[in-house]
Design a protein around this motif. Structure first.
Motif, mmCIF file in Angstrom:
data_model
loop_
_atom_site.group_PDB
_atom_site.id
_atom_site.type_symbol
_atom_site.label_atom_id
_atom_site.label_comp_id
_atom_site.label_asym_id
_atom_site.label_seq_id
_atom_site.Cartn_x
_atom_site.Cartn_y
_atom_site.Cartn_z
ATOM 1 N N UNK A 18 0.821 -1.206 0.000
ATOM 2 C CA UNK A 18 0.000 0.000 0.000
ATOM 3 C C UNK A 18 0.853 1.254 0.000
ATOM 4 N N UNK A 19 2.069 1.162 0.619
ATOM 5 C CA UNK A 19 2.964 2.324 0.612
ATOM 6 C C UNK A 19 3.422 2.606 -0.817
ATOM 7 N N UNK A 20 3.704 1.540 -1.573
ATOM 8 C CA UNK A 20 4.157 1.712 -2.952
ATOM 9 C C UNK A 20 3.066 2.309 -3.828
ATOM 10 N N UNK A 21 1.846 1.821 -3.661
ATOM 11 C CA UNK A 21 0.722 2.342 -4.451
ATOM 12 C C UNK A 21 0.499 3.824 -4.165
ATOM 13 N N UNK A 22 0.531 4.170 -2.874
ATOM 14 C CA UNK A 22 0.271 5.562 -2.478
ATOM 15 C C UNK A 22 1.336 6.484 -3.075
ATOM 16 N N UNK A 23 2.598 6.049 -3.039
ATOM 17 C CA UNK A 23 3.684 6.891 -3.544
ATOM 18 C C UNK A 23 3.622 6.994 -5.066
ATOM 19 N N UNK A 24 3.374 5.847 -5.726
ATOM 20 C CA UNK A 24 3.310 5.849 -7.192
ATOM 21 C C UNK A 24 2.203 6.793 -7.667
ATOM 22 N N UNK A 25 1.052 6.724 -7.006
ATOM 23 C CA UNK A 25 -0.067 7.582 -7.395
ATOM 24 C C UNK A 25 0.302 9.054 -7.225
ATOM 25 N N UNK A 26 0.866 9.382 -6.067
ATOM 26 C CA UNK A 26 1.145 10.795 -5.768
ATOM 27 C C UNK A 26 2.202 11.356 -6.720
ATOM 28 N N UNK A 27 3.288 10.614 -6.953
ATOM 29 C CA UNK A 27 4.347 11.144 -7.819
ATOM 30 C C UNK A 27 3.870 11.225 -9.269
ATOM 31 N N UNK A 28 3.065 10.246 -9.689
ATOM 32 C CA UNK A 28 2.599 10.281 -11.084
ATOM 33 C C UNK A 28 1.645 11.463 -11.293
ATOM 34 N N UNK A 29 0.790 11.728 -10.293
ATOM 35 C CA UNK A 29 -0.118 12.863 -10.443
ATOM 36 C C UNK A 29 0.656 14.186 -10.470
ATOM 37 N N UNK A 30 1.898 14.151 -9.895
ATOM 38 C CA UNK A 30 2.727 15.357 -9.918
ATOM 39 C C UNK A 30 3.558 15.432 -11.199
ATOM 40 N N UNK A 31 3.381 14.464 -12.099
ATOM 41 C CA UNK A 31 4.054 14.546 -13.398
ATOM 42 C C UNK A 31 5.168 13.534 -13.616
ATOM 43 N N UNK A 32 5.481 12.751 -12.589
ATOM 44 C CA UNK A 32 6.557 11.764 -12.739
ATOM 45 C C UNK A 32 6.064 10.566 -13.553
ATOM 46 N N UNK A 33 6.986 9.995 -14.319
ATOM 47 C CA UNK A 33 6.722 8.736 -15.018
ATOM 48 C C UNK A 33 7.134 7.632 -14.055
ATOM 49 N N UNK A 34 6.210 6.722 -13.689
ATOM 50 C CA UNK A 34 6.494 5.742 -12.628
ATOM 51 C C UNK A 34 6.374 4.314 -13.152
ATOM 52 N N UNK A 35 7.334 3.476 -12.785
ATOM 53 C CA UNK A 35 7.187 2.025 -13.021
ATOM 54 C C UNK A 35 7.015 1.385 -11.653
ATOM 55 N N UNK A 36 5.903 0.680 -11.451
ATOM 56 C CA UNK A 36 5.644 0.034 -10.161
ATOM 57 C C UNK A 36 5.943 -1.461 -10.312
ATOM 58 N N UNK A 37 6.913 -1.936 -9.546
ATOM 59 C CA UNK A 37 7.325 -3.342 -9.651
ATOM 60 C C UNK A 37 6.759 -4.121 -8.478
ATOM 61 N N UNK A 38 6.025 -5.193 -8.751
ATOM 62 C CA UNK A 38 5.429 -6.017 -7.690
ATOM 63 C C UNK A 38 5.778 -7.471 -7.970
ATOM 64 N N UNK A 39 6.266 -8.145 -6.919
ATOM 65 C CA UNK A 39 6.689 -9.532 -7.155
ATOM 66 C C UNK A 39 5.487 -10.470 -7.315
ATOM 67 N N UNK A 40 4.351 -10.127 -6.694
ATOM 68 C CA UNK A 40 3.158 -10.969 -6.806
ATOM 69 C C UNK A 40 2.578 -10.926 -8.213
ATOM 70 N N UNK A 41 1.681 -11.877 -8.480
ATOM 71 C CA UNK A 41 1.050 -11.907 -9.801
ATOM 72 C C UNK A 41 -0.018 -10.825 -9.918
ATOM 73 N N UNK A 42 -0.469 -10.314 -8.750
ATOM 74 C CA UNK A 42 -1.499 -9.274 -8.740
ATOM 75 C C UNK A 42 -1.174 -8.274 -7.655
#
Ligand SMILES: Cc1cc2nc3c(=O)[nH]c(=O)nc-3n(C[C@H](O)[C@H](O)[C@H](O)COP(=O)(O)OP(=O)(O)OC[C@H]3O[C@@H](n4cnc5c(N)ncnc54)[C@H](O)[C@@H]3O)c2cc1C
Length: 403
Positions: free
Chosen positions: A1-25
């Motif tokens: 959830x920390x990764x999702x929250x950060x990815x969302x916030x930085x992307x909305x601020x204009x950053x291009x984000x790659x979110x890497x998750x080891x799980x299948x979902x």
């Protein structure tokens, strides 16, 4: 959830984000979470349009009892305020008067809201296990995923307590058992036993080495409702199947005051989420590491995993994310971004250290056994109330993201 929250916030601020998750979902476990004032304020600042109030049910003050039902700390209703959850959409005020009121949220709803907040600048790659991150004085950090290196200006390691990134950058910090096992469950609304209004308000019960907390999810938990409970027992995690562990819980809590036994009885093995309680000892010396014009930061449990007694782990993770967003959103790679990484660590280390210290004191309360220790605990409880029920002793209501 920390990764999702950060990815969302930085992307909305204009950053291009790659979110890497080891799980299948990207998926939540079927439990719930208390959001203290600081966690709610952090989420609001991360995404003011996140609709957090729509998914969060106000947290009623159910007080603290002994297993025989005697009050150790009566609910505030005894002092004239309402201990019942608001059912009409109104917010109970924060008990300290500072910040938004504490609330409880079903994890699935929280994940859905965080995923809905991702902009199209986020690329999610599942089934990707990060092995390490390489840094150097001159170049951008490089994330190793199998044989595929990914270069980035900023690497946010939100990979939980067993973070391989933390192991590489802060080997002094090791994940150890806290001496507790915990079980969480959400009983769906249609299976919740009939409860008196007092029982329905939930609450906390402290026994000798055992703790049971129940919280009504209210009608806001999208179609779920029901009751969330978490049981804690001093000792090692159990190796048995969920069905056997549930049978053990029924035995341990059999003669506790109502509705403890009834709630465990209404729980099915597939509802049960058993966990070993673990923490980082010591905390990493730094949460930020430079690499050329950018660097790496540790965030959430990767940086400061702690026992769940104060329910602050995720709240602090959202504070981390909101702090990083404030500092780094407009920082160009180079001097500005490196300064933001240093400042992130400078702000977050003392804050999380102080909450960890208070969590350890609470560990001693939960672990207390023996007549004398229990008597001392009960006498001290009135002074500890804010730590147990409100999280206000750590100034959680006052926390603000940096401008
Ligand atoms: C019983 C219990 C009750 C709790 N109650 C509360 C509460 O009421 N309030 C509260 O604020 N906190 C609470 N917490 C704490 C909270 O659950 C944690 O602090 C929170 O889940 C941490 O989130 P995170 O995103 O940092 O880490 P995690 O949830 O551990 O997420 C890490 C993610 O990284 C992925 N990952 C791991 N390694 C890799 C890798 N090598 N490569 C790629 N991906 C990887 C994982 O698959 C996972 O998706 C509780 C904890 C427990 C145990």
């Amino acid at each position: 959830m920390a990764g999702l929250a950060t990815a969302g916030a930085l992307s909305r601020a204009g950053w291009q984000v790659i979110l890497l998750e080891r799980g299948e979902r990207v998926a939540a476990s079927p439990t719930a979470l208390v959001l203290w004032s600081n966690g709610r304020r952090a989420l609001e600042s991360l995404d003011p349009d996140g609709g957090w109030s729509a998914i969060a049910a106000p947290l009623p003050d159910g007080g603290v009892r002994r297993p025989d039902g005697q009050w150790l700390v009566p609910p505030r209703a005894r002092n004239g305020a309402s201990a019942q959850p608001a059912t009409d959409g109104a917010e109970n005020p924060s008990p300290s008067g500072a910040g938004p009121a504490p609330a409880v949220v079903h994890l699935q709803d929280l994940y859905d809201a965080l995923v809905a907040g991702l902009s199209d600048r986020v690329e999610i790659r599942t089934g990707c296990t990060v092995t390490t991150v390489r840094t150097s004085a001159r170049n951008r950090p490089v994330v190793e995923v199998g044989r595929t290196p990914i270069e980035a200006d900023l690497v946010v390691a939100a990979d939980g307590i067993d973070s391989p990134v933390r192991r590489a950058f802060a080997p002094e910090s090791v994940a150890v058992g806290s001496g507790f096992a915990a079980w969480q469950a959400v009983i769906p609304a249609y299976r919740v036993p009939r409860l008196s209004p007092e029982e329905a308000a939930g609450g906390e019960t402290l026994g000798a080495g055992y703790r049971f907390v129940s919280i009504p999810l209210g009608e806001r938990a999208a179609g779920r409702g029901g009751v969330y409970w978490v049981a804690t027992a001093a000792g090692a995690p159990r190796p048995e199947s969920p069905a056997t562990q549930l049978a053990l819980l029924r035995r341990w809590f059999a003669d506790w005051h109502p509705p403890v036994a009834a709630l465990i009885e209404a729980t099915h093995p597939e509802d049960l989420v058993p966990q070993e309680v673990r923490e980082l000892r010591p905390l990493p010396r730094s949460y930020g590491f430079r690499s050329g014009p950018g660097g790496v930061v540790l965030l959430g449990d990767a940086a400061h995993a702690m026992p769940h007694h104060l329910g602050q782990g995720a709240c602090l993770a959202f504070e981390d994310a909101a702090t990083l967003r404030s500092l780094a959103a407009d920082a160009a790679p180079g001097e500005a971004l490196v300064a933001a990484i240093d400042e992130y660590s400078r702000l977050r280390r003392p804050r999380t250290t102080s909450v960890v210290r208070q969590t350890r004191r609470m560990s001693a309360v939960v672990q207390a056994r023996g007549r004398l220790a229990l008597r001392a605990r009960d006498a001290a409880l009135n002074h500890m109330r804010p730590r147990i029920l409100g999280g206000h002793a750590m100034g959680s209501g006052d926390w603000m993201p940096p401008e």
